[in-house]
Design a protein around this motif. Structure first.
Motif, short mmCIF file in Angstrom:
data_model
loop_
_atom_site.label_atom_id
_atom_site.label_comp_id
_atom_site.label_asym_id
_atom_site.label_seq_id
_atom_site.Cartn_x
_atom_site.Cartn_y
_atom_site.Cartn_z
N VAL A 1 -7.69 -4.42 -4.91
CA VAL A 1 -8.18 -5.53 -4.09
C VAL A 1 -9.65 -5.32 -3.75
O VAL A 1 -10.47 -6.24 -3.86
N GLY A 2 -10.01 -4.11 -3.35
CA GLY A 2 -11.41 -3.82 -3.03
C GLY A 2 -12.32 -3.98 -4.23
O GLY A 2 -13.40 -4.56 -4.14
N LEU B 1 -12.87 -7.65 -4.97
CA LEU B 1 -13.81 -8.25 -4.04
C LEU B 1 -15.24 -7.80 -4.31
O LEU B 1 -16.18 -8.61 -4.23
N VAL B 2 -15.42 -6.53 -4.64
CA VAL B 2 -16.77 -6.02 -4.93
C VAL B 2 -17.35 -6.68 -6.18
O VAL B 2 -18.50 -7.13 -6.19
N THR C 1 0.83 -1.20 0.00
CA THR C 1 0.00 0.00 0.00
C THR C 1 0.87 1.25 0.00
O THR C 1 0.57 2.22 -0.69
N PRO D 1 -4.92 -1.19 -2.60
CA PRO D 1 -6.19 -1.44 -1.90
C PRO D 1 -7.41 -1.21 -2.79
O PRO D 1 -8.42 -1.90 -2.65
N ILE D 2 -7.31 -0.27 -3.73
CA ILE D 2 -8.42 -0.04 -4.65
C ILE D 2 -8.61 -1.26 -5.55
O ILE D 2 -9.74 -1.71 -5.79
#
Length: 84
Positions: free
Chosen positions: A35-36, A39-40, A25, A32-33
């Protein structure tokens, strides 16, 4: 031979999972964007699993994986453009 035969011990200086994530990070703030987003997208596509219509389950899951990977790769590519 060590007394802990059968137990894997990480090499010295290797971080745990959260430490690696924090280091990545700091190196690239878009991790993180990515990975997020991954996941979304995966969660949404799995949520919409019942509304897939006549599409086979395996094809739906492949499309889910491709969409999630595209989100992660897109974030990586955006991060590379900002750095270099």
């Amino acid at each position: 031979m060590s007394a802990n035969k059968g137990w894997w011990v990480p090499p010295e200086g290797e971080d745990n999972l959260s430490g690696k994530f924090l280091r990545k990070t700091r190196e690239s703030p878009l991790v993180p964007i990515g990975v997020g987003g991954c996941l979304v997208v995966a969660a949404y596509r799995i949520y919409r699993l019942k509304a897939r219509g006549p599409t086979k389950l395996s094809i739906h899951l492949i499309h889910t994986r491709v969409a999630a990977q595209a989100c992660a790769v897109g974030a990586i590519m955006l991060g590379k453009q900002h750095v270099g």
